[in-house]
Design a protein around this motif. Sequence first.
Motif, PDB file in Angstrom:
ATOM      1  N   SER A  62      -8.025  -0.296  -6.980  1.00 28.63           N
ATOM      2  CA  SER A  62      -8.597   0.809  -7.756  1.00 28.63           C
ATOM      3  C   SER A  62      -8.619   2.086  -6.924  1.00 28.63           C
ATOM      4  O   SER A  62      -8.274   3.170  -7.393  1.00 28.63           O
ATOM      5  N   CYS A  63      -9.000   1.947  -5.670  1.00 30.79           N
ATOM      6  CA  CYS A  63      -9.038   3.067  -4.737  1.00 30.79           C
ATOM      7  C   CYS A  63      -7.645   3.679  -4.572  1.00 30.79           C
ATOM      8  O   CYS A  63      -7.487   4.907  -4.608  1.00 30.79           O
ATOM      9  N   VAL A  64      -6.636   2.855  -4.401  1.00 25.96           N
ATOM     10  CA  VAL A  64      -5.256   3.323  -4.250  1.00 25.96           C
ATOM     11  C   VAL A  64      -4.836   4.151  -5.465  1.00 25.96           C
ATOM     12  O   VAL A  64      -4.288   5.249  -5.334  1.00 25.96           O
ATOM     13  N   THR A  65      -5.098   3.630  -6.645  1.00 25.18           N
ATOM     14  CA  THR A  65      -4.726   4.326  -7.885  1.00 25.18           C
ATOM     15  C   THR A  65      -5.428   5.676  -7.988  1.00 25.18           C
ATOM     16  O   THR A  65      -4.805   6.690  -8.320  1.00 25.18           O
ATOM     17  N   GLN A  66      -6.712   5.698  -7.702  1.00 23.04           N
ATOM     18  CA  GLN A  66      -7.471   6.950  -7.790  1.00 23.04           C
ATOM     19  C   GLN A  66      -6.988   7.976  -6.772  1.00 23.04           C
ATOM     20  O   GLN A  66      -6.827   9.156  -7.101  1.00 23.04           O
ATOM     21  N   ILE A  67      -6.763   7.550  -5.557  1.00 24.54           N
ATOM     22  CA  ILE A  67      -6.304   8.483  -4.524  1.00 24.54           C
ATOM     23  C   ILE A  67      -4.912   9.007  -4.846  1.00 24.54           C
ATOM     24  O   ILE A  67      -4.641  10.202  -4.689  1.00 24.54           O
ATOM     25  N   PHE A  68      -4.029   8.150  -5.321  1.00 25.40           N
ATOM     26  CA  PHE A  68      -2.693   8.592  -5.718  1.00 25.40           C
ATOM     27  C   PHE A  68      -2.790   9.698  -6.767  1.00 25.40           C
ATOM     28  O   PHE A  68      -2.118  10.727  -6.668  1.00 25.40           O
ATOM     29  N   THR A  69      -3.640   9.489  -7.749  1.00 24.62           N
ATOM     30  CA  THR A  69      -3.806  10.472  -8.825  1.00 24.62           C
ATOM     31  C   THR A  69      -4.356  11.794  -8.286  1.00 24.62           C
ATOM     32  O   THR A  69      -3.869  12.871  -8.646  1.00 24.62           O
ATOM     33  N   ILE A  70      -5.348  11.717  -7.415  1.00 23.48           N
ATOM     34  CA  ILE A  70      -5.942  12.939  -6.843  1.00 23.48           C
ATOM     35  C   ILE A  70      -4.906  13.720  -6.044  1.00 23.48           C
ATOM     36  O   ILE A  70      -4.789  14.944  -6.189  1.00 23.48           O
ATOM     37  N   ILE A  71      -4.147  13.037  -5.219  1.00 24.99           N
ATOM     38  CA  ILE A  71      -3.144  13.725  -4.406  1.00 24.99           C
ATOM     39  C   ILE A  71      -2.057  14.322  -5.291  1.00 24.99           C
ATOM     40  O   ILE A  71      -1.600  15.448  -5.057  1.00 24.99           O
ATOM     41  N   ARG A  72      -1.656  13.605  -6.324  1.00 24.19           N
ATOM     42  CA  ARG A  72      -0.649  14.137  -7.253  1.00 24.19           C
ATOM     43  C   ARG A  72      -1.161  15.388  -7.948  1.00 24.19           C
ATOM     44  O   ARG A  72      -0.451  16.397  -8.052  1.00 24.19           O
ATOM     45  N   ILE A  73      -2.419  15.376  -8.386  1.00 31.60           N
ATOM     46  CA  ILE A  73      -3.010  16.526  -9.086  1.00 31.60           C
ATOM     47  C   ILE A  73      -3.235  17.702  -8.143  1.00 31.60           C
ATOM     48  O   ILE A  73      -2.925  18.849  -8.468  1.00 31.60           O
ATOM     49  N   GLU A  74      -3.795  17.437  -6.972  1.00 31.68           N
ATOM     50  CA  GLU A  74      -4.209  18.512  -6.059  1.00 31.68           C
ATOM     51  C   GLU A  74      -3.075  19.074  -5.202  1.00 31.68           C
ATOM     52  O   GLU A  74      -3.153  20.211  -4.752  1.00 31.68           O
ATOM     53  N   SER A  75      -2.038  18.300  -4.944  1.00 29.15           N
ATOM     54  CA  SER A  75      -0.915  18.720  -4.097  1.00 29.15           C
ATOM     55  C   SER A  75      -1.381  19.395  -2.802  1.00 29.15           C
ATOM     56  O   SER A  75      -1.075  20.558  -2.545  1.00 29.15           O
ATOM     57  N   PRO A  76      -2.120  18.663  -1.967  1.00 28.69           N
ATOM     58  CA  PRO A  76      -2.626  19.273  -0.733  1.00 28.69           C
ATOM     59  C   PRO A  76      -1.524  19.495   0.303  1.00 28.69           C
ATOM     60  O   PRO A  76      -0.483  18.834   0.273  1.00 28.69           O
ATOM     61  N   ASP A  77      -1.782  20.424   1.199  1.00 33.52           N
ATOM     62  CA  ASP A  77      -0.894  20.626   2.343  1.00 33.52           C
ATOM     63  C   ASP A  77      -1.250  19.659   3.473  1.00 33.52           C
ATOM     64  O   ASP A  77      -0.384  19.216   4.213  1.00 33.52           O
ATOM     65  N   VAL A  78      -2.565  19.393   3.587  1.00 35.30           N
ATOM     66  CA  VAL A  78      -3.086  18.569   4.674  1.00 35.30           C
ATOM     67  C   VAL A  78      -4.113  17.593   4.118  1.00 35.30           C
ATOM     68  O   VAL A  78      -4.896  17.948   3.235  1.00 35.30           O
ATOM     69  N   ILE A  79      -4.117  16.380   4.673  1.00 37.79           N
ATOM     70  CA  ILE A  79      -5.173  15.406   4.375  1.00 37.79           C
ATOM     71  C   ILE A  79      -5.810  15.041   5.704  1.00 37.79           C
ATOM     72  O   ILE A  79      -5.116  14.667   6.656  1.00 37.79           O
ATOM     73  N   VAL A  80      -7.128  15.169   5.764  1.00 42.17           N
ATOM     74  CA  VAL A  80      -7.872  14.821   6.973  1.00 42.17           C
ATOM     75  C   VAL A  80      -8.926  13.795   6.615  1.00 42.17           C
ATOM     76  O   VAL A  80      -9.542  13.877   5.552  1.00 42.17           O
ATOM     77  N   THR A  81      -9.105  12.809   7.496  1.00 40.31           N
ATOM     78  CA  THR A  81     -10.087  11.768   7.239  1.00 40.31           C
ATOM     79  C   THR A  81     -10.769  11.323   8.522  1.00 40.31           C
ATOM     80  O   THR A  81     -10.171  11.363   9.604  1.00 40.31           O
ATOM     81  N   THR A  82     -12.004  10.889   8.362  1.00 43.14           N
ATOM     82  CA  THR A  82     -12.753  10.260   9.441  1.00 43.14           C
ATOM     83  C   THR A  82     -12.882   8.762   9.173  1.00 43.14           C
ATOM     84  O   THR A  82     -13.620   8.079   9.869  1.00 43.14           O
ATOM     85  N   GLY A  83     -12.189   8.263   8.160  1.00 43.86           N
ATOM     86  CA  GLY A  83     -12.175   6.832   7.851  1.00 43.86           C
ATOM     87  C   GLY A  83     -13.009   6.504   6.631  1.00 43.86           C
ATOM     88  O   GLY A  83     -13.583   7.363   6.020  1.00 43.86           O
ATOM     89  N   ALA A  84     -13.106   5.346   6.234  1.00 42.70           N
ATOM     90  CA  ALA A  84     -12.400   4.180   6.738  1.00 42.70           C
ATOM     91  C   ALA A  84     -11.210   3.905   5.805  1.00 42.70           C
ATOM     92  O   ALA A  84     -10.330   4.752   5.684  1.00 42.70           O
ATOM     93  N   ALA A  85     -11.192   2.745   5.122  1.00 47.03           N
ATOM     94  CA  ALA A  85     -10.026   2.338   4.327  1.00 47.03           C
ATOM     95  C   ALA A  85      -9.568   3.408   3.326  1.00 47.03           C
ATOM     96  O   ALA A  85      -8.364   3.671   3.247  1.00 47.03           O
ATOM     97  N   PRO A  86     -10.464   4.046   2.544  1.00 41.04           N
ATOM     98  CA  PRO A  86      -9.972   5.077   1.620  1.00 41.04           C
ATOM     99  C   PRO A  86      -9.237   6.217   2.335  1.00 41.04           C
ATOM    100  O   PRO A  86      -8.248   6.741   1.831  1.00 41.04           O
ATOM    101  N   GLY A  87      -9.698   6.561   3.521  1.00 41.16           N
ATOM    102  CA  GLY A  87      -9.020   7.602   4.290  1.00 41.16           C
ATOM    103  C   GLY A  87      -7.634   7.180   4.731  1.00 41.16           C
ATOM    104  O   GLY A  87      -6.682   7.956   4.659  1.00 41.16           O
TER     105      GLY A  87
END
Length: 147
Positions: A62-87
């Motif tokens: 579910s997390c993978v699907t949601q993140i894929f959709t967000i990245i497709r919609i937002e088209s970011p230049d950079v993704i930054v994370t401090t963790g964990a699995a969702p990052g």
Amino acid sequence: MKVIAISSIGGHWIQLLRLRPAFAGHELVFVSTNESFRSMVPNSKFYAISDGNRSDIKGLLSCVTQIFTIIRIESPDVIVTTGAAPGLIALIIGMLFGCKTIWIDSIANCEKLSLSGKIASKFANRVFTQWEHLKTDNVSFKGNVLK
């Protein structure tokens, strides 16, 4: 520049919030696993996603699907994370979309990199540890987020 800042709850989220000054002047989109965190970033776009980890495959998918959709919609230049699995998932998907990717391992990982940090060190554009003795050729140390 548009930046997606993503983390799971707890210390990961607190450390991510401490990084806000580094992104001043850029469009910042926050993603986390707790809807109530929206109130902590009132001047930024926010998405709440399902939490997932290696012992919760259904949540992870579910997390993978949601993140894929967000990245497709937002088209970011950079993704930054401090963790964990969702990052980590966001970095992998972001890489497929051509985003620059940054992993900052949690300060709690003082003896060794987290499993996700080790995986991120194999492909992320930048990987940082908050402990100087953990730096390697692929993992940089520039200080820590929490003091």
